[in-house]
Design a protein around this motif. Structure first.
Motif, PDB file in Angstrom:
ATOM      1  N   TYR A   1       0.843  -1.202   0.000  1.00  9.39           N
ATOM      2  CA  TYR A   1       0.000   0.000   0.000  1.00  9.39           C
ATOM      3  C   TYR A   1       0.877   1.251   0.000  1.00  9.39           C
ATOM      4  CZ  TYR A   1      -2.175   3.964   2.318  1.00  9.39           C
ATOM      5  OH  TYR A   1      -2.551   5.237   2.652  1.00  9.39           O
ATOM      6  N   ALA A   2       1.872   1.261   0.922  1.00 10.29           N
ATOM      7  CA  ALA A   2       2.768   2.421   1.005  1.00 10.29           C
ATOM      8  C   ALA A   2       3.565   2.576  -0.287  1.00 10.29           C
ATOM      9  CB  ALA A   2       3.704   2.264   2.204  1.00 10.29           C
ATOM     10  N   GLN A   3       3.976   1.437  -0.871  1.00 10.74           N
ATOM     11  CA  GLN A   3       4.700   1.488  -2.150  1.00 10.74           C
ATOM     12  C   GLN A   3       3.827   2.133  -3.227  1.00 10.74           C
ATOM     13  OE1 GLN A   3       5.909  -2.462  -3.291  1.00 10.74           O
ATOM     14  NE2 GLN A   3       6.687  -2.954  -1.270  1.00 10.74           N
TER      15      GLN A   3
ATOM     16  N   HIS B   1       3.244   5.968  -2.955  1.00 10.06           N
ATOM     17  CA  HIS B   1       4.364   6.826  -3.338  1.00 10.06           C
ATOM     18  C   HIS B   1       4.700   6.709  -4.826  1.00 10.06           C
ATOM     19  CE1 HIS B   1       5.628   8.370   0.577  1.00 10.06           C
ATOM     20  NE2 HIS B   1       5.168   7.232   1.061  1.00 10.06           N
ATOM     21  N   ILE B   2       4.493   5.527  -5.398  1.00  5.67           N
ATOM     22  CA  ILE B   2       4.999   5.310  -6.760  1.00  5.67           C
ATOM     23  C   ILE B   2       3.899   5.478  -7.820  1.00  5.67           C
ATOM     24  CG2 ILE B   2       6.114   3.616  -8.284  1.00  5.67           C
ATOM     25  CD1 ILE B   2       7.404   2.498  -5.645  1.00  5.67           C
TER      26      ILE B   2
ATOM     27  N   LYS C   1       7.877   1.574 -12.801  1.00  6.95           N
ATOM     28  CA  LYS C   1       7.814   3.008 -12.514  1.00  6.95           C
ATOM     29  C   LYS C   1       8.848   3.404 -11.452  1.00  6.95           C
ATOM     30  CE  LYS C   1       4.330   6.561 -12.370  1.00  6.95           C
ATOM     31  NZ  LYS C   1       3.143   7.036 -11.702  1.00  6.95           N
ATOM     32  N   PHE C   2       9.043   2.541 -10.473  1.00  8.01           N
ATOM     33  CA  PHE C   2      10.014   2.813  -9.403  1.00  8.01           C
ATOM     34  C   PHE C   2      11.427   2.975  -9.977  1.00  8.01           C
ATOM     35  CE2 PHE C   2      12.751   1.060  -5.869  1.00  8.01           C
ATOM     36  CZ  PHE C   2      12.616   2.160  -5.035  1.00  8.01           C
TER      37      PHE C   2
ATOM     38  N   GLN D   1      -0.073  12.953   3.492  1.00  7.83           N
ATOM     39  CA  GLN D   1       0.050  11.496   3.369  1.00  7.83           C
ATOM     40  C   GLN D   1       1.444  11.086   2.871  1.00  7.83           C
ATOM     41  OE1 GLN D   1      -2.286   9.768   0.135  1.00  7.83           O
ATOM     42  NE2 GLN D   1      -2.711  11.800  -0.632  1.00  7.83           N
ATOM     43  N   PHE D   2       2.240  12.065   2.378  1.00  6.70           N
ATOM     44  CA  PHE D   2       3.580  11.726   1.879  1.00  6.70           C
ATOM     45  C   PHE D   2       4.631  12.286   2.833  1.00  6.70           C
ATOM     46  CE2 PHE D   2       0.833  12.033  -1.890  1.00  6.70           C
ATOM     47  CZ  PHE D   2       0.946  10.734  -2.344  1.00  6.70           C
TER      48      PHE D   2
END
Lengths: 467, 55
Positions: free
Chosen positions: A88-90, A93-94, A384-385, A456-457
């Motif tokens: 979820y966190a990945q 952000h990405i 994308k990362f 949130q970031f």
């Protein structure tokens, strides 16, 4: 603030509650393998029913390749994201908020349904044991509820005690598989195991092999759950990749041993529909203490899996609350135990209600499909990362080799597994897809207005390339 | 009533105690601490805990 004695200082004198950073690689291993190992004790054998024993072995290794790719991709991204919520966190952000919300829901539903299925297994084992002692028709419901309540209580009280217990019971369950393997005397082929007589080729041809892929996921489903521990590990960069990769190696060994022993002792027609195939294999072997040990291994594997899934589902739910994707109350941390206590308590009745349906097949299929959607997301996420944060632009604890080969392999295997699922559970697949589309529309038009977009970031990441 | 019936009742009772303990503790903690404090966690903050009170 009523009491700050257990709080961590966030700098500048401000008191903040954080999840407790106490975990090491062993705990990460216990979380990942603990969730999965029950799949060696049951579920994997439906691959045999779909395509015969050889198809089962092909599915075991091909899906093993899928999950090795998952573990590699996950390890690289998570070694940079020290946040609960894992994928979820990945995704947040990405890719972006909508993807993140969907991924978190895949996680919560996959794990909560798996938890319910594990509790159902414990209930069934109790019923079978009672029947062995002459008491037929024992109600499994009290044991379903007791399993969920006791493990949720453990999770409530602290992550270290939860995963220490998981390490012990997972290790015992793994040892039971190894003991069964050696008891079947693999050095003397034909003495106990009879592979030559029991191998039947591919009774349904290559389409049977493809159909077997869906249940092949049972060998490894859940190993990606290690990433949920990212915020609670002492060294995320080191512990997460080490725990995940050693967990994956353990599972590849356990899966191959399981297939080898069971397919060498049980005819495929029986094995393909057995409820507890590894326990049945021990019974055929006819050594009482090994039968008893496998019974304990089966029960422990189900409890370890339920324990790990409570941990993971609650972290994903907690992360959604913390970022206001859900009501913010779920983002609370217990001031004494440093666990996401409200999320743990909230998900208990959800798991119990899934467990009370008794629909193990549907619950498992929904869980598998949610997991599969998550793996498909990982392929886009990784591409994308690497584009936005190329090697050298961000501090990675682990860099997976041969990029983009693992991502391409993962995507192809995911497509093949969707096709396999469509063959067996087409309606369920479409229903699951429709559910996630409807929930995405709700999130986009209704819920996202409550999210504080800037707050949130908070990861200290460099600006992505091209922005 | 045989052993298995008693075990069933015991499982219900223990479950009820554990569930009640968690619900009561949740309400107690929510009443005792401010909401801002309970919700103060942030992702990505690499904070070393000051104590290991972990049940």
């Amino acid at each position: 603030m009523a009491n700050g004695e257990t709080a961590a200082s966030a700098g500048g004198g401000e008191q903040r509650l954080q999840l407790l950073k106490v975990l090491g690689p062993v705990h990460v291993w216990a979380l990942g393998v603990g969730i999965v190992l029950v799949g060696e004790f049951m579920g994997w054998n439906f691959t045999v029913g779909k395509g015969g024993p050889e198809a089962s072995l092909i599915a075991c290794w091909f899906i093993g390749l899928l999950y090795t790719c998952v573990a590699m991709v996950d390890s690289e991204v998570t070694s940079t994201v020290a946040a609960a919520g894992g994928q979820y966190a990945q995704a947040k952000h990405i890719i972006g908020p909508l993807m993140a919300f969907n991924v978190a829901l895949y996680l919560v539903l996959a794990y909560t349904m798996l938890e319910a299925a594990d509790a159902l297994v414990v209930g069934d084992l109790m019923s079978q044991t009672a029947a062995e002692f002459g008491h037929t028709g024992l109600d499994p419901k009290p044991y379903v509820v007791l399993s969920i309540a006791a493990l949720a209580w453990l999770n409530y009280r602290g992550v270290a005690i939860t995963l220490n217990v998981n390490f012990v019971i997972t290790f015992i369950a793994f040892v039971s598989i190894v003991v069964l393997f050696f008891a079947a005397q693999p050095w003397d082929l034909g003495a106990v195991m009879h592979h030559e007589e029991l191998m039947v080729g591919l009774p349904y041809g290559w389409i049977g092999v493809v159909a077997a892929l869906q249940f092949g996921m049972w060998y490894y489903l859940g190993i990606e759950g290690t990433t949920q521990a990212a915020e609670e590990t002492r060294s995320t960069r080191r512990s997460l990749p080490l725990g995940t990769m050693t967990g994956m190696i353990t599972l590849l060994i356990a899966a191959t041993l399981t297939w080898y022993v069971a397919s060498g002792l049980l005819p495929w027609q029986y094995l393909g529909q057995a409820g507890v195939p590894l326990f049945d294999t021990a019974r055929v072997l006819g050594i009482p203490w090994i039968t008893g040990f496998l019974f304990i291994g089966t029960a422990f594997s189900a409890l370890a899996s339920a324990n790990g899934t409570i941990n993971d589902a609650s972290r994903a739910w907690f992360s959604l609350g913390r970022d206001r994707y859900l009501p913010r109350v779920f983002g609370a941390v217990h001031p004494r135990y440093r666990t996401p206590f409200r999320s743990i308590v909230f998900l208990i009745p959800v798991a119990i209600s899934f467990g009370f349906t008794g629909l193990l097949d549907q619950v498992i299929t929904f869980s598998i499909l949610s997991g599969l959607l998550g793996y498909t997301f990982m392929t886009f996420n990784m591409v994308k990362f690497r584009r936005q944060w190329p090697i050298g632009s961000i501090d990675r604890g682990y860099v997976h080799p041969f990029h983009p080969l693992p991502v391409i392999t993962l995507f192809i295997l995911c497509v093949a597994t969707y096709f396999a699922t469509f063959l067996g559970y087409g309606k369920t697949l479409l229903s699951v897809m429709a559910f996630y589309i409807v929930i995405s529309v709700w999130f986009h038009f209704r819920r996202y207005q409550f999210v504080e977009r800037g707050s949130q970031f908070t990861m200290p990441w460099p600006r992505p390339q091209g922005f | 009533m045989d052993f298995w019936d008693i075990l069933n009742y015991l499982a219900w009772i223990v479950s009820a105690i554990l569930l009640a303990w968690m619900v009561i503790d949740t309400f107690k903690v929510s009443a005792e601490y401010s909401e801002d404090y309970l919700l103060s966690s942030r992702e990505g903050e690499d904070i070393i805990p000051e104590d290991d009170d972990n049940g």
